[in-house]
Design a protein around this motif. Structure first.
Motif, short mmCIF file in Angstrom:
data_model
loop_
_atom_site.label_atom_id
_atom_site.label_comp_id
_atom_site.label_asym_id
_atom_site.label_seq_id
_atom_site.Cartn_x
_atom_site.Cartn_y
_atom_site.Cartn_z
N PHE A 133 0.80 -1.22 0.00
CA PHE A 133 0.00 0.00 0.00
C PHE A 133 0.84 1.28 0.00
O PHE A 133 0.28 2.38 -0.11
N LEU A 134 2.16 1.15 0.13
CA LEU A 134 2.98 2.35 0.31
C LEU A 134 3.03 3.22 -0.93
O LEU A 134 2.94 4.45 -0.84
N ASP A 135 3.19 2.62 -2.12
CA ASP A 135 3.28 3.44 -3.33
C ASP A 135 2.04 4.30 -3.50
O ASP A 135 2.13 5.52 -3.74
N ALA A 136 0.88 3.70 -3.38
CA ALA A 136 -0.36 4.45 -3.54
C ALA A 136 -0.52 5.48 -2.42
O ALA A 136 -1.00 6.60 -2.66
N ALA A 137 -0.12 5.12 -1.21
CA ALA A 137 -0.28 6.03 -0.09
C ALA A 137 0.55 7.30 -0.25
O ALA A 137 0.10 8.40 0.07
N PHE A 138 1.79 7.16 -0.77
CA PHE A 138 2.60 8.35 -0.98
C PHE A 138 2.07 9.19 -2.14
O PHE A 138 2.39 10.37 -2.24
N ASN A 139 1.26 8.60 -2.99
CA ASN A 139 0.58 9.39 -4.02
C ASN A 139 -0.62 10.13 -3.45
O ASN A 139 -0.88 11.28 -3.81
N GLY A 140 -1.35 9.48 -2.54
CA GLY A 140 -2.61 10.04 -2.05
C GLY A 140 -2.51 10.92 -0.82
O GLY A 140 -3.44 11.67 -0.52
N ALA A 141 -1.40 10.84 -0.08
CA ALA A 141 -1.24 11.64 1.14
C ALA A 141 -0.42 12.89 0.83
O ALA A 141 0.63 12.80 0.19
N SER A 142 -0.88 14.04 1.29
CA SER A 142 -0.16 15.27 1.00
C SER A 142 0.64 15.81 2.17
O SER A 142 1.62 16.52 1.97
N GLU A 143 0.24 15.48 3.41
CA GLU A 143 0.91 16.06 4.57
C GLU A 143 1.48 15.03 5.54
O GLU A 143 2.62 15.15 5.99
N LEU A 144 0.68 14.02 5.87
CA LEU A 144 1.06 13.08 6.92
C LEU A 144 0.59 11.69 6.54
O LEU A 144 -0.56 11.51 6.14
N LEU A 145 1.49 10.72 6.67
CA LEU A 145 1.14 9.32 6.45
C LEU A 145 1.33 8.57 7.76
O LEU A 145 2.42 8.58 8.34
N CYS A 146 0.26 7.93 8.22
CA CYS A 146 0.28 7.16 9.48
C CYS A 146 0.31 5.68 9.12
O CYS A 146 -0.52 5.22 8.32
N ILE A 147 1.21 4.93 9.72
CA ILE A 147 1.40 3.52 9.37
C ILE A 147 1.44 2.67 10.63
O ILE A 147 2.18 2.98 11.57
N THR A 148 0.67 1.60 10.64
CA THR A 148 0.82 0.55 11.65
C THR A 148 1.32 -0.70 10.95
O THR A 148 0.73 -1.14 9.96
N ALA A 149 2.39 -1.29 11.45
CA ALA A 149 2.93 -2.55 10.93
C ALA A 149 2.89 -3.59 12.04
O ALA A 149 3.50 -3.40 13.09
N HIS A 210 3.07 -5.75 19.89
CA HIS A 210 3.27 -6.55 18.68
C HIS A 210 3.27 -5.70 17.41
O HIS A 210 3.09 -6.26 16.32
N TYR A 211 3.47 -4.40 17.50
CA TYR A 211 3.39 -3.59 16.30
C TYR A 211 4.36 -2.41 16.37
O TYR A 211 4.85 -2.03 17.43
N VAL A 212 4.60 -1.81 15.19
CA VAL A 212 5.32 -0.55 15.07
C VAL A 212 4.35 0.46 14.49
O VAL A 212 3.64 0.17 13.52
N ARG A 213 4.30 1.64 15.07
CA ARG A 213 3.44 2.71 14.59
C ARG A 213 4.31 3.93 14.30
O ARG A 213 5.10 4.35 15.14
N THR A 214 4.18 4.49 13.10
CA THR A 214 4.95 5.67 12.75
C THR A 214 4.09 6.68 12.02
O THR A 214 3.11 6.32 11.34
N TYR A 215 4.46 7.95 12.16
CA TYR A 215 3.79 9.07 11.50
C TYR A 215 4.85 9.82 10.71
O TYR A 215 5.83 10.33 11.27
N LEU A 216 4.68 9.88 9.39
CA LEU A 216 5.67 10.45 8.49
C LEU A 216 5.17 11.77 7.93
O LEU A 216 4.14 11.82 7.25
N ALA A 217 5.90 12.84 8.23
CA ALA A 217 5.62 14.15 7.63
C ALA A 217 6.15 14.14 6.20
O ALA A 217 7.28 13.68 5.95
N LEU A 218 5.36 14.66 5.26
CA LEU A 218 5.70 14.57 3.85
C LEU A 218 5.99 15.95 3.26
O LEU A 218 5.24 16.91 3.48
N ASP A 219 7.10 16.02 2.52
CA ASP A 219 7.48 17.23 1.79
C ASP A 219 7.83 16.82 0.36
O ASP A 219 8.41 15.76 0.13
#
Length: 370
Positions: A133-149, A210-219
């Motif tokens: 889902f990452l390729d599409a998510a970086f296309n669709g998110a403009s400011e912040l991408l939140c991910i749980t793995a 049992h998970y990693v959670r990250t929030y990525l600021a996008l520029d």
């Protein structure tokens, strides 16, 4: 049955083993992720305050019961909930209505959806690896991408081949395995973003249970994306004495023999070697944890730890070190004081109660505390 969480009430059902799921077959609700969801709302509030003039658009990309979307809508965000399962989107719509909250729901393939629609914030919480889902998510998110793995075994190197296939990283199963998983996930995310000239910067990240959670600021921008790639590199590690070192760059130059004990070493990478969070942002997130949150105490404690956690690329576990030395461990406060008194900066880390970060080598740590 109904579940109340963070000031909203959602409809779920109960399975035989006590786990909760949505009323539609296969519609999943995980009550143990409440801390994750509490922090998500606190991060969204912080982002709205610090990075924009109020809430914006938010996609709960794989909504299941819709609990994330409902809670985001309750925080003022313009919410869309999508899922491939029509039972899930119908349940999410009912849960929005139940709380008198506005929001859109759509049964769709989220990858296709993200190539047609754009959101200020996209939240990915898939079953299994997030990579598809990452390729599409970086296309669709403009400011912040939140991910749980949640696939921590491949991320941490316990399932080595799976980790290599999915994340394009050589992970190693080390005693600092939660951070190995964190930096593997961040490496794959940063490299995927860079393909589209997007710079992804982690502002808040935690490895919990049992998970990693990250929030990525996008520029946007090739130069900025290049700067993030420059923060990738490799970690050399000795599984005999726990010595480790790191080097930036995309070409590995492994250390074949441990300089501390002479045993063979292992190399992991390319990993994200930069900061996994912004300390001031973590402090601001703590201020947005409210008493309506069921895991408020744990959330604040985690933010406290992240506010002071150093950015060294790996952490040590004090009990692992003392066990390796054949010695009895002392209290963590006394241990860290001894390190600092010897001239080595040190902080606790959020990866465990006896974990810490310091630039000191394993030999320097031993000399300081024994």
């Amino acid at each position: 049955m109904n579940v109340s969480e963070g000031g909203v009430t959602i409809e779920v059902s109960e399975t035989r083993d006590g786990a909760s799921e949505g009323t539609g077959e296969g519609v999943f609700f995980n009550p143990t992720q409440e801390l994750n969801r509490d922090l998500t709302v606190a991060v969204l509030d912080t982002w709205a305050e610090e990075q924009r003039d109020g809430p914006g658009t938010y996609l709960d990309a794989m909504c299941a019961s819709g609990v994330r979307g409902v809670r985001a809508a309750n925080a003022g965000w313009d919410v869309t909930c999508t899922d491939i399962d029509s039972d899930a989107t119908e349940l999410a719509a009912r849960n929005l209505d139940r709380n008198d909250l506005a929001g859109e729901t759509e049964r769709t393939n989220v990858n296709a959806h993200l190539y047609e629609h754009h959101y200020d914030v996209v939240d990915l919480d898939p079953f299994g690896t997030v990579v598809p889902f990452l390729d599409a998510a970086f296309n669709g998110a403009s400011e912040l991408l939140c991910i749980t793995a949640t696939d921590t075994a491949p991320l941490c190197g316990a399932h080595f081949e799976s980790g290599v296939r999915k994340y394009g990283v050589v992970p190693r199963n080390t005693e600092f395995h939660p951070e190995m998983g964190t930096r593997t996930l961040l490496s794959a995310s940063v490299r995927t973003a860079a393909r589209y000239d997007v710079a992804a910067t982690p502002v808040f990240t935690h490895a919990t249970s049992h998970y990693v959670r990250t929030y990525l600021a996008l520029d946007s921008g090739a130069s900025e994306a290049n700067d993030r790639i420059d923060q990738l590199g490799y970690v050399d590690w000795c599984n005999h004495c726990y010595w480790r070192d790191h080097e930036h760059g995309l070409i590995a130059d492994p250390v074949e023999e441990c300089p501390h004990c002479g045993h063979a070493t292992q190399t992991a990478g390319p990993l994200w070697l930069g900061p996994t969070h912004d300390q001031s942002f973590a402090a601001a997130v703590r201020e947005n944890v409210t008493e309506t949150m069921g895991e408020a105490t744990k959330a604040r404690r985690l933010c406290d730890r992240l506010e002071v956690e150093r950015h060294d690329p790996t952490h040590y576990d004090q009990h692992e070190l003392y066990g390796n030395w054949g010695e009895s461990a002392i209290g963590m406060d006394d241990f860290l004081d001894a390190l600092r008194d010897a001239g080595h900066p040190a902080s606790r880390s959020h990866y465990g109660g006896t974990t810490f970060k310091t630039p000191a080598s394993v030999g320097e740590i031993r000399d300081a505390v024994l």
